[in-house]
Design a protein around this motif. Structure first.
Motif, PDB file in Angstrom:
ATOM      1  N   PHE A  35      -9.259   0.419  11.492  1.00  0.00           N
ATOM      2  CA  PHE A  35      -8.123   0.860  12.293  1.00  0.00           C
ATOM      3  C   PHE A  35      -8.486   1.176  13.746  1.00  0.00           C
ATOM      4  O   PHE A  35      -8.320   2.299  14.208  1.00  0.00           O
ATOM      5  CB  PHE A  35      -7.571   2.119  11.600  1.00  0.00           C
ATOM      6  CG  PHE A  35      -6.092   2.244  11.652  1.00  0.00           C
ATOM      7  CD1 PHE A  35      -5.292   1.386  10.929  1.00  0.00           C
ATOM      8  CD2 PHE A  35      -5.482   3.214  12.433  1.00  0.00           C
ATOM      9  CE1 PHE A  35      -3.916   1.504  10.980  1.00  0.00           C
ATOM     10  CE2 PHE A  35      -4.114   3.336  12.480  1.00  0.00           C
ATOM     11  CZ  PHE A  35      -3.327   2.475  11.746  1.00  0.00           C
ATOM     12  N   GLU A  71     -12.572   3.058   4.484  1.00  0.00           N
ATOM     13  CA  GLU A  71     -12.670   2.236   5.681  1.00  0.00           C
ATOM     14  C   GLU A  71     -14.083   2.190   6.265  1.00  0.00           C
ATOM     15  O   GLU A  71     -14.522   1.179   6.797  1.00  0.00           O
ATOM     16  CB  GLU A  71     -11.716   2.779   6.750  1.00  0.00           C
ATOM     17  CG  GLU A  71     -10.269   2.622   6.381  1.00  0.00           C
ATOM     18  CD  GLU A  71      -9.389   3.335   7.381  1.00  0.00           C
ATOM     19  OE1 GLU A  71      -9.243   4.572   7.252  1.00  0.00           O
ATOM     20  OE2 GLU A  71      -8.858   2.688   8.268  1.00  0.00           O
ATOM     21  N   GLN A  97       0.812  -1.214   0.000  1.00  0.00           N
ATOM     22  CA  GLN A  97       0.000   0.000   0.000  1.00  0.00           C
ATOM     23  C   GLN A  97       0.851   1.272   0.000  1.00  0.00           C
ATOM     24  O   GLN A  97       0.393   2.316  -0.437  1.00  0.00           O
ATOM     25  CB  GLN A  97      -0.900   0.035   1.252  1.00  0.00           C
ATOM     26  CG  GLN A  97      -1.996  -1.009   1.278  1.00  0.00           C
ATOM     27  CD  GLN A  97      -2.781  -1.018   2.573  1.00  0.00           C
ATOM     28  OE1 GLN A  97      -2.952  -2.051   3.168  1.00  0.00           O
ATOM     29  NE2 GLN A  97      -3.269   0.130   3.041  1.00  0.00           N
ATOM     30  N   ALA A 120      -2.608  -3.063  11.018  1.00  0.00           N
ATOM     31  CA  ALA A 120      -3.590  -2.228  10.345  1.00  0.00           C
ATOM     32  C   ALA A 120      -4.657  -3.102   9.702  1.00  0.00           C
ATOM     33  O   ALA A 120      -4.347  -4.133   9.115  1.00  0.00           O
ATOM     34  CB  ALA A 120      -2.910  -1.383   9.279  1.00  0.00           C
ATOM     35  N   PHE A 121      -5.892  -2.701   9.836  1.00  0.00           N
ATOM     36  CA  PHE A 121      -7.002  -3.363   9.138  1.00  0.00           C
ATOM     37  C   PHE A 121      -8.124  -2.339   9.041  1.00  0.00           C
ATOM     38  O   PHE A 121      -8.561  -1.798  10.061  1.00  0.00           O
ATOM     39  CB  PHE A 121      -7.454  -4.603   9.909  1.00  0.00           C
ATOM     40  CG  PHE A 121      -8.472  -5.468   9.187  1.00  0.00           C
ATOM     41  CD1 PHE A 121      -9.155  -5.038   8.053  1.00  0.00           C
ATOM     42  CD2 PHE A 121      -8.732  -6.734   9.658  1.00  0.00           C
ATOM     43  CE1 PHE A 121     -10.071  -5.845   7.409  1.00  0.00           C
ATOM     44  CE2 PHE A 121      -9.656  -7.556   9.021  1.00  0.00           C
ATOM     45  CZ  PHE A 121     -10.333  -7.116   7.901  1.00  0.00           C
ATOM     46  N   ARG A 122      -8.521  -2.097   7.807  1.00  0.00           N
ATOM     47  CA  ARG A 122      -9.684  -1.265   7.487  1.00  0.00           C
ATOM     48  C   ARG A 122     -10.518  -0.921   8.728  1.00  0.00           C
ATOM     49  O   ARG A 122     -11.111  -1.812   9.347  1.00  0.00           O
ATOM     50  CB  ARG A 122     -10.541  -2.037   6.490  1.00  0.00           C
ATOM     51  CG  ARG A 122     -11.626  -1.254   5.812  1.00  0.00           C
ATOM     52  CD  ARG A 122     -12.373  -2.173   4.843  1.00  0.00           C
ATOM     53  NE  ARG A 122     -13.074  -1.407   3.819  1.00  0.00           N
ATOM     54  CZ  ARG A 122     -13.784  -1.949   2.849  1.00  0.00           C
ATOM     55  NH1 ARG A 122     -13.888  -3.252   2.737  1.00  0.00           N
ATOM     56  NH2 ARG A 122     -14.381  -1.185   1.953  1.00  0.00           N
ATOM     57  N   GLU A 169      -0.272  -2.525   4.786  1.00  0.00           N
ATOM     58  CA  GLU A 169       0.204  -1.225   5.264  1.00  0.00           C
ATOM     59  C   GLU A 169       1.503  -1.399   6.060  1.00  0.00           C
ATOM     60  O   GLU A 169       2.485  -0.726   5.801  1.00  0.00           O
ATOM     61  CB  GLU A 169      -0.867  -0.567   6.142  1.00  0.00           C
ATOM     62  CG  GLU A 169      -0.406   0.725   6.788  1.00  0.00           C
ATOM     63  CD  GLU A 169      -1.523   1.486   7.492  1.00  0.00           C
ATOM     64  OE1 GLU A 169      -2.704   1.156   7.314  1.00  0.00           O
ATOM     65  OE2 GLU A 169      -1.199   2.440   8.220  1.00  0.00           O
ATOM     66  N   THR A 187      -1.088   4.936   1.304  1.00  0.00           N
ATOM     67  CA  THR A 187      -2.459   4.693   0.836  1.00  0.00           C
ATOM     68  C   THR A 187      -3.215   4.017   1.975  1.00  0.00           C
ATOM     69  O   THR A 187      -3.405   2.804   1.997  1.00  0.00           O
ATOM     70  CB  THR A 187      -2.424   3.830  -0.428  1.00  0.00           C
ATOM     71  OG1 THR A 187      -1.407   4.346  -1.285  1.00  0.00           O
ATOM     72  CG2 THR A 187      -3.768   3.859  -1.151  1.00  0.00           C
ATOM     73  N   VAL A 188      -3.604   4.831   2.930  1.00  0.00           N
ATOM     74  CA  VAL A 188      -4.209   4.347   4.186  1.00  0.00           C
ATOM     75  C   VAL A 188      -5.166   5.412   4.716  1.00  0.00           C
ATOM     76  O   VAL A 188      -5.246   6.514   4.179  1.00  0.00           O
ATOM     77  CB  VAL A 188      -3.118   4.117   5.264  1.00  0.00           C
ATOM     78  CG1 VAL A 188      -2.062   3.157   4.781  1.00  0.00           C
ATOM     79  CG2 VAL A 188      -2.456   5.427   5.692  1.00  0.00           C
ATOM     80  N   ALA A 189      -5.833   5.046   5.821  1.00  0.00           N
ATOM     81  CA  ALA A 189      -6.553   6.021   6.646  1.00  0.00           C
ATOM     82  C   ALA A 189      -7.625   6.806   5.880  1.00  0.00           C
ATOM     83  O   ALA A 189      -7.937   7.938   6.234  1.00  0.00           O
ATOM     84  CB  ALA A 189      -5.581   6.981   7.339  1.00  0.00           C
ATOM     85  N   PHE A 216      -6.689  -3.998   2.379  1.00  0.00           N
ATOM     86  CA  PHE A 216      -7.540  -3.726   3.552  1.00  0.00           C
ATOM     87  C   PHE A 216      -6.723  -3.367   4.789  1.00  0.00           C
ATOM     88  O   PHE A 216      -7.141  -3.660   5.913  1.00  0.00           O
ATOM     89  CB  PHE A 216      -8.445  -4.942   3.840  1.00  0.00           C
ATOM     90  CG  PHE A 216      -9.241  -5.403   2.652  1.00  0.00           C
ATOM     91  CD1 PHE A 216     -10.273  -4.625   2.155  1.00  0.00           C
ATOM     92  CD2 PHE A 216      -8.945  -6.599   2.020  1.00  0.00           C
ATOM     93  CE1 PHE A 216     -11.008  -5.033   1.048  1.00  0.00           C
ATOM     94  CE2 PHE A 216      -9.669  -7.013   0.904  1.00  0.00           C
ATOM     95  CZ  PHE A 216     -10.700  -6.229   0.423  1.00  0.00           C
ATOM     96  N   GLY A 217      -5.566  -2.761   4.603  1.00  0.00           N
ATOM     97  CA  GLY A 217      -4.688  -2.442   5.733  1.00  0.00           C
ATOM     98  C   GLY A 217      -3.632  -3.507   5.948  1.00  0.00           C
ATOM     99  O   GLY A 217      -2.591  -3.249   6.524  1.00  0.00           O
TER     100      GLY A 217
HETATM  101 MO1  MOS Z   1      -5.315   1.367   6.746  1.00  0.00          MO
HETATM  102  S1  MOS Z   1      -6.159   0.140   8.061  1.00  0.00           S
HETATM  103  O1  MOS Z   1      -5.389   2.884   7.291  1.00  0.00           O
HETATM  104  O2  MOS Z   1      -4.566   0.713   5.489  1.00  0.00           O
END
Ligand code: MOS
Length: 704
Positions: A333, A662, A189, A329-331, A222, A498-500, A218-219
């Motif tokens: 969070f 998310e 990610q 990390a998992f969608r 990450e 590519t998160v959060a 899906f995190g």
């Molecule tokens: Mo995420 S759980 O911010 O990839």
């Protein structure tokens, strides 16, 4: 519907549907070696010695002594080793890697490697842990006073379990020496997270990371890709050859980070039938290493009061070490744990006070201008009441809720449940301003093609298309005049991970700005480049991370869900008949892509609530490491899904868009449990609530 929301065909659709998009395991390189990992079979032990089988020519063992830089994977705190040194902390901890030309042979050699352990007593239950990784708290008003003056105090504890991201493609990387440096490419990610981890492990600045098509994340991609990348790169450095390390499904399911299990206690002070204060205690099980547990706990603590305005509020969260698979990390969070708990708590409290669940929850719903848990503000309109009306029309919630509350006879019983949740978009607190400092932009070539300069990755969520749409519409040029190739850290600036739920809102906003500038200054026949940097919106109340005060998030996305279930009282099987959701993601950048995210989130959320169980044995080993025994819902388990959006444009998002990725996983679990409670006529305090749990309730009922 806004013009930007009109759906287009995904840019990479043809490539993917024709099977021409390469994923990391499709790629081979000349002289490439394969890798297999020797992992700890003990939850906690000292390593006394290692006996390798005889290694044929061309085969090499790689361990911590081969790490040229620090034997630490840089994530937040750097306690995850690239390879274990003297001790192992969970079953699956990587000890050494066998690399060589033949894949089957490296696996055999890894299996034949004997590790001599001195076993230590593992901590497998979070309540036995004496190691606090992280502690966070927030305080608003005077909860203690509210408790003292209450005429009633209502307390309940909720438990949520570990959940696997269950991406289609397992984690994997290829590392190869290139021009005197090291290049790593694979499924991930966050190219710059991986790059920074490699710099530290290799002790070198000469590192390049290139993204490959990624089959879901899906995190789960990450934090962990940094681990895999460091391992492959150390092996490539030692052998001087390309090394591919792709985890098997068994390894990926049993040994890579998952959603943190949590136990959350709510205590409400009641006076004259009103909530006067809420005191919340959160316990997150972080597993063996810290990974991203700090930020997961922060989000959990900040969101523990859900969408409710409690004048007096305290939330205290601790994240503990155990000798189990790390949480990561998992969608969502950290948020799915608390939203299941607070929504269910509010339902039970409504019952306790003799109130209608929906009316009670709407009464405490925050409004625009209200204080957040951290004494920031809900600056933008909260349109949840309108969303609830829309949802009610869509699902006939109120009508069905009343119908199913009447006694049900016969084999099948139904229930319908409701939830309302938000997701704080982007990094918590000052992350965007102080840590990420996103940089991105556009480069127009002389022939008029426009290249997006950003490092955000396509993992199925549609970012190539949504970024391209934002730029194309702003420039008023066709979509196929835009290029957004797979990020390469040698080419693309660091637009952040590519998160959060940040890509569209944060990076998309900067791209829109760059596109406006390019449009104003467009000159045919010359190359032009416009770079944008993140600026913190000035309306925000500065966040004090020490005391958890101020605006934790610039904006919030919202969802309301209604889920209808049918219980087969003979088998205990639960079928989801309808799962409906109305969403405020500002403005959808593409209605079909956005709806896809929502539908996927609904399925993943129902799995979280019902069937997804990680089964540890008494020694701390995860036993179910296949999709035949880790049960994710399929289309056969979920009937009709209906998704709708409201427009509620956010000033600092591109075309009004907010975060969307998310949020959709957060609401389904509490709505599903509310529905199941109605069908079974019982209160539920843990998820997943499995078929076995349902059977237990039905048996108890029989014995009455
Ligand atoms: Mo995420 S759980 O911010 O990839």
């Amino acid at each position: 519907m806004e013009k930007i929301s009109a759906s287009v065909r995904r840019v990479e659709q043809e490539l993917k549907s024709a099977g021409k998009a390469n994923y990391i395991d499709d790629i081979t390189m000349p002289d490439m070696l394969h890798a297999a990992m020797v992992r700890s079979t003990k939850a906690r032990a000292k390593i006394n010695g290692i006996t390798l089988p005889e290694l044929p020519e061309g085969y090499t063992a790689v361990d911590y002594r081969d790490v040229p830089g620090k034997n630490e994977v840089h994530i937040v705190k750097d306690d995850t080793p690239v390879f274990a040194e003297e001790t192992v902390e969970f079953i699956g901890d990587p000890i050494l890697m066998i690399v060589g030309p033949d894949e089957k042979t490296v696996r055999r050699l890894a299996q034949q490697t004997v590790v001599d352990y001195e076993e230590l007593t593992p901590v497998l239950n979070v309540h036995d842990s004496e190691t606090v990784f992280f502690h966070e708290s927030l305080n608003k008003g005077d909860v203690d006073q509210a408790m003292v003056t209450a005429d009633d105090i209502y307390t309940e504890t909720f438990r949520t379990a570990m959940q696997e991201q269950a991406y289609l493609e397992t984690n994997g990387m290829i590392a190869y020496p290139e021009n005197g440096g090291m290049t790593v490419t694979g499924s991930l990610q966050c190219p710059y997270y991986v790059k920074n981890a490699l710099k530290q492990a290799l002790g070198s600045e000469d590192v390049r990371v290139v993204h490959q098509y990624t089959g879901g994340a899906f995190g789960g991609k990450e934090d962990y890709p940094s681990v895999v990348a460091c391992q492959a790169a150390v092996a490539a450095q030692k052998t001087g050859k390309p090394v591919k390390y792709v985890l098997t499904r068994e390894e990926d399911l049993a040994f890579t980070p998952k959603r943190h299990p949590a136990e959350i206690t709510y205590q409400a002070a009641i006076k004259n039938g009103k909530i006067t204060g809420v005191d919340i205690t959160l316990t997150y099980d972080a597993g063996a290493y810290t990974t991203l547990s700090l930020v997961v706990l922060q989000r959990g603590t900040i969101c523990a009061n859900g969408v409710y305005n409690f004048e007096n509020l305290r939330a205290v969260g601790d994240s503990y070490k155990t000798n189990t698979c790390p949480g990561g990390a998992f969608r969502g969070f950290g948020a799915p744990q608390v939203f299941f708990s607070v929504e269910t708590f509010m339902d039970h409290l409504a019952d306790h006070l003799g109130r209608n669940r929906l009316d009670f929850k709407l009464e405490y719903l925050v409004k625009q201008g209200d204080q957040t848990s951290t004494q920031g503000r809900f600056h933008q309109p909260v349109v949840v009441p309108q969303m609830v009306e829309k949802l009610d029309k869509m699902s006939e919630f109120k009508k069905k809720r009343a119908l199913y509350s009447k006694p049900q006879t016969g084999r099948y019983r139904r229930g319908i449940g409701f939830s309302q949740i938000f997701h704080g978009c982007g990094f918590t607190g000052n992350g965007e301003r102080d840590l990420i400092k996103a940089v991105c932009g556009l480069r127009k070539s002389a022939d008029g093609r426009v290249l997006i300069l950003a490092a955000n990755t396509e993992m199925g969520q549609g970012i190539i298309t949504t970024f391209s749409k934002i730029v194309a519409q702003t420039l008023d040029i066709p979509l196929d005049q835009i290029d957004y190739p797979k990020p390469d850290t040698n080419v693309m600036p660091d637009s952040g991970p590519t998160v959060a739920s940040r890509s569209i809102m944060m990076v998309g906003n900067l791209l829109e700005k760059a596109a406006k500038k390019l449009k104003e200054n467009w000159q045919d026949g010359v190359e032009q480049e416009f770079i944008e940097r993140y600026h913190h919106p000035e309306f925000l109340i500065p966040f004090d991370a020490e005391n958890f005060l101020g605006d934790a998030y610039p904006a919030y996305s919202w969802s309301v869900n209604a889920i209808e279930v049918e219980v087969d009282t003979l088998t205990g099987q639960v079928k989801t008949l309808h799962a409906d959701g109305v969403y405020d993601i500002g403005v959808p950048i593409d209605e079909v892509i956005s709806a896809g995210q929502m539908e996927g989130g609904i399925s993943q959320g129902i799995g979280y609530a019902s069937s997804e169980v990680i089964g540890y044995d008494a020694r701390g080993r995860i036993r179910n490491n296949h999709f035949s025994d880790y049960i994710i819902p399929t289309s056969a388990d979920i009937g009709e899904i209906n998704v709708d959006f409201v427009n509620n444009p956010y000033e600092f998002g591109p075309y009004g868009a907010k975060g969307a990725g998310e949020m959709p996983i957060v609401g389904p679990a509490p709505a599903y449990i509310d529905a199941l409670e109605q069908a079974l006529g019982t209160n539920i305090r843990h998820i997943p609530f499995t078929q076995e749990d349902v059977m237990r309730v039905l048996k108890e009922e029989e014995q009455l």
